[in-house]
Design an enzyme around this catalytic site. Structure first.
Site, PDB file in Angstrom:
ATOM      1  CE  LYS A  13      35.277 -65.245 -53.485  1.00 34.91           C
ATOM      2  NZ  LYS A  13      34.161 -65.651 -54.385  1.00 34.91           N
ATOM      3  NE  ARG A  88      36.752 -71.343 -52.815  1.00 39.27           N
ATOM      4  CZ  ARG A  88      36.946 -70.320 -53.648  1.00 39.27           C
ATOM      5  NH1 ARG A  88      37.936 -69.497 -53.483  1.00 39.27           N
ATOM      6  NH2 ARG A  88      36.134 -70.140 -54.649  1.00 39.27           N
ATOM      7  NE  ARG A 127      34.704 -63.865 -64.250  1.00 37.58           N
ATOM      8  CZ  ARG A 127      34.949 -64.124 -62.976  1.00 37.58           C
ATOM      9  NH1 ARG A 127      35.326 -63.150 -62.173  1.00 37.58           N
ATOM     10  NH2 ARG A 127      34.806 -65.333 -62.493  1.00 37.58           N
ATOM     11  NE  ARG A 133      37.795 -67.280 -63.021  1.00 35.76           N
ATOM     12  CZ  ARG A 133      37.590 -66.956 -61.755  1.00 35.76           C
ATOM     13  NH1 ARG A 133      37.817 -65.730 -61.351  1.00 35.76           N
ATOM     14  NH2 ARG A 133      37.150 -67.855 -60.906  1.00 35.76           N
ATOM     15  NE  ARG A 144      33.755 -70.962 -60.313  1.00 34.01           N
ATOM     16  CZ  ARG A 144      33.695 -69.928 -61.170  1.00 34.01           C
ATOM     17  NH1 ARG A 144      33.399 -70.135 -62.447  1.00 34.01           N
ATOM     18  NH2 ARG A 144      33.943 -68.713 -60.744  1.00 34.01           N
TER      19      ARG A 144
HETATM   20  P1  AP5 Z   1      34.185 -60.894 -59.049  1.00 34.72           P
HETATM   21  O1  AP5 Z   1      34.529 -59.660 -58.312  1.00 34.72           O
HETATM   22  O2  AP5 Z   1      35.188 -61.506 -59.926  1.00 34.72           O
HETATM   23  O3  AP5 Z   1      33.584 -61.982 -58.049  1.00 34.72           O
HETATM   24  P2  AP5 Z   1      34.337 -63.090 -57.218  1.00 34.72           P
HETATM   25  O4  AP5 Z   1      33.511 -63.317 -55.997  1.00 34.72           O
HETATM   26  O5  AP5 Z   1      35.773 -62.732 -57.057  1.00 34.72           O
HETATM   27  O6  AP5 Z   1      34.134 -64.314 -58.225  1.00 34.72           O
HETATM   28  P3  AP5 Z   1      35.149 -65.453 -58.646  1.00 34.72           P
HETATM   29  O7  AP5 Z   1      34.563 -66.056 -59.873  1.00 34.72           O
HETATM   30  O8  AP5 Z   1      36.537 -64.970 -58.693  1.00 34.72           O
HETATM   31  O9  AP5 Z   1      34.944 -66.420 -57.412  1.00 34.72           O
HETATM   32  P4  AP5 Z   1      35.405 -67.864 -57.202  1.00 34.72           P
HETATM   33  O10 AP5 Z   1      35.292 -68.010 -55.742  1.00 34.72           O
HETATM   34  O11 AP5 Z   1      34.667 -68.852 -58.039  1.00 34.72           O
HETATM   35  O12 AP5 Z   1      36.898 -67.888 -57.808  1.00 34.72           O
HETATM   36  P5  AP5 Z   1      38.336 -67.954 -57.163  1.00 34.72           P
HETATM   37  O13 AP5 Z   1      39.238 -67.339 -58.132  1.00 34.72           O
HETATM   38  O14 AP5 Z   1      38.363 -67.522 -55.776  1.00 34.72           O
HETATM   39  O15 AP5 Z   1      32.857 -60.576 -59.896  1.00 34.72           O
HETATM   40  C1  AP5 Z   1      32.312 -61.519 -60.781  1.00 34.72           C
HETATM   41  C2  AP5 Z   1      31.757 -60.806 -62.016  1.00 34.72           C
HETATM   42  O16 AP5 Z   1      30.665 -59.993 -61.626  1.00 34.72           O
HETATM   43  C3  AP5 Z   1      32.770 -59.863 -62.683  1.00 34.72           C
HETATM   44  O17 AP5 Z   1      32.612 -59.908 -64.064  1.00 34.72           O
HETATM   45  C4  AP5 Z   1      32.414 -58.483 -62.112  1.00 34.72           C
HETATM   46  O18 AP5 Z   1      32.753 -57.457 -62.987  1.00 34.72           O
HETATM   47  C5  AP5 Z   1      30.905 -58.611 -61.933  1.00 34.72           C
HETATM   48  N1  AP5 Z   1      30.392 -57.820 -60.796  1.00 34.72           N
HETATM   49  C6  AP5 Z   1      31.010 -57.598 -59.597  1.00 34.72           C
HETATM   50  N2  AP5 Z   1      30.224 -56.841 -58.812  1.00 34.72           N
HETATM   51  C7  AP5 Z   1      29.080 -56.583 -59.522  1.00 34.72           C
HETATM   52  C8  AP5 Z   1      27.885 -55.847 -59.240  1.00 34.72           C
HETATM   53  N3  AP5 Z   1      27.703 -55.219 -58.068  1.00 34.72           N
HETATM   54  N4  AP5 Z   1      26.922 -55.811 -60.188  1.00 34.72           N
HETATM   55  C9  AP5 Z   1      27.110 -56.449 -61.401  1.00 34.72           C
HETATM   56  N5  AP5 Z   1      28.223 -57.153 -61.723  1.00 34.72           N
HETATM   57  C10 AP5 Z   1      29.193 -57.221 -60.798  1.00 34.72           C
HETATM   58  O19 AP5 Z   1      38.603 -69.556 -57.170  1.00 34.72           O
HETATM   59  C11 AP5 Z   1      38.664 -70.261 -58.384  1.00 34.72           C
HETATM   60  C12 AP5 Z   1      38.934 -71.736 -58.108  1.00 34.72           C
HETATM   61  O20 AP5 Z   1      40.218 -71.880 -57.481  1.00 34.72           O
HETATM   62  C13 AP5 Z   1      37.960 -72.445 -57.153  1.00 34.72           C
HETATM   63  O21 AP5 Z   1      36.830 -72.930 -57.845  1.00 34.72           O
HETATM   64  C14 AP5 Z   1      38.849 -73.572 -56.608  1.00 34.72           C
HETATM   65  O22 AP5 Z   1      38.937 -74.623 -57.542  1.00 34.72           O
HETATM   66  C15 AP5 Z   1      40.218 -72.912 -56.502  1.00 34.72           C
HETATM   67  N6  AP5 Z   1      40.447 -72.300 -55.183  1.00 34.72           N
HETATM   68  C16 AP5 Z   1      40.652 -70.975 -54.916  1.00 34.72           C
HETATM   69  N7  AP5 Z   1      40.798 -70.760 -53.611  1.00 34.72           N
HETATM   70  C17 AP5 Z   1      40.690 -71.959 -53.008  1.00 34.72           C
HETATM   71  C18 AP5 Z   1      40.723 -72.389 -51.644  1.00 34.72           C
HETATM   72  N8  AP5 Z   1      40.893 -71.518 -50.641  1.00 34.72           N
HETATM   73  N9  AP5 Z   1      40.565 -73.717 -51.392  1.00 34.72           N
HETATM   74  C19 AP5 Z   1      40.398 -74.612 -52.390  1.00 34.72           C
HETATM   75  N10 AP5 Z   1      40.340 -74.274 -53.699  1.00 34.72           N
HETATM   76  C20 AP5 Z   1      40.475 -72.952 -54.006  1.00 34.72           C
HETATM   77 MG    MG Z   2      37.619 -63.619 -57.596  1.00 37.85          MG
END
Ligand code: AP5
Ligand code: MG
Length: 198
Positions: A13, A88, A127, A133, A144
């Site tokens: 994402k 979400r 990562r 992280r 997660r």
């Molecule tokens: P990346 O692009 O970072 O993927 P992502 O989908 O953004 O993954 P996140 O880990 O950020 O998702 P998340 O939903 O757990 O975290 P968020 O910060 O939203 O890519 C991941 C890795 O893969 C990177 O190293 C990248 O380089 C690599 N990659 C990308 N594309 C690739 C490809 N094609 N091939 C190979 N490698 C690749 O949320 C974190 C926490 O915050 C949640 O757990 C929750 O506690 C809280 N939170 C956030 N939003 C909410 C909400 N709306 N409601 C409630 N709690 C929330």
């Molecule tokens: Mg992200």
């Protein structure tokens, strides 16, 4: 145009949001980034967020919806937004709809990045080793992903029923995935402006 980029933890994402912004000039709203900033600042909100994120749980809907409500304004809404990591839950999606409606806007398109679970785990463990992280350790990653299946995945059906969900195969090179997304965005914007697709 307002885009929701949707998918499991590690589905890409954040990575794809950056490319969409480079090419379409939208405003990026990542709720995960907002919360991690608050944790770094050690604010009251950050202290609460830390308790949820480090265990791999979702923050309560009410807190997240409040954050969003404070973040949106006329200027940002004029630019168009890419929502990354929000909504979400169905509750959050309904709240988002109301917030956008206040500005006479809607969610234009939901890009669903679909990635097999073993690939998600491989990416996030990697990562975690490189960037450190704090929620990228194996136990929290599994938690997660479990929460994603239980609370977030049902939203895909919600947006499918609304006719705005576009699944994208989220494996392969980052550029190839982006090309597929760009194709979807073009067809949606052609449709919105009443043009025939080329
Ligand atoms: P990346 O692009 O970072 O993927 P992502 O989908 O953004 O993954 P996140 O880990 O950020 O998702 P998340 O939903 O757990 O975290 P968020 O910060 O939203 O890519 C991941 C890795 O893969 C990177 O190293 C990248 O380089 C690599 N990659 C990308 N594309 C690739 C490809 N094609 N091939 C190979 N490698 C690749 O949320 C974190 C926490 O915050 C949640 O757990 C929750 O506690 C809280 N939170 C956030 N939003 C909410 C909400 N709306 N409601 C409630 N709690 C929330
Ligand atoms: Mg992200």
């Amino acid at each position: 145009m307002n885009i929701v980029i949707f998918g499991a933890p590690g589905s890409g994402k954040g990575t794809q949001s950056e490319l969409i912004i480079e090419n379409h000039g939208l405003h990026h709203v990542s709720t995960g980034d907002v919360l991690r900033d608050e944790i770094a600042k050690q604010s009251d909100l950050g202290k609460i967020a830390d308790g949820y994120i480090s265990k791999g749980y979702l923050m309560p809907d009410e807190l997240i919806i409040n954050i969003l409500d404070r973040l949106l304004d006329e200027k940002i809404m004029k630019k168009g937004i890419i929502f990354d990591g929000f909504p979400r839950t169905v509750n959050q999606a309904e709240a988002l709809q109301k917030m956008l409606n206040k500005y006479g806007q809607d969610v234009s398109v939901v890009i669903g990045l679909e990635v097999p679970e073993d690939e998600l785990i491989t990416r996030l463990v990697k990562r975690g080793r490189i960037s450190g992280r704090f929620d990228d350790n194996e136990d929290t990653i599994k938690q997660r992903i479990q929460i994603y299946h239980k609370n977030t995945e049902p939203l895909a059906d919600y947006y499918k029923q609304a006719g705005i969900y576009y699944p994208i195969k989220g494996i392969g090179t980052i550029d190839d995935i982006f090309k597929q997304i760009a194709g979807v965005l073009k067809s949606v914007s052609d449709k919105e402006s009443g043009r025939q697709p080329a």
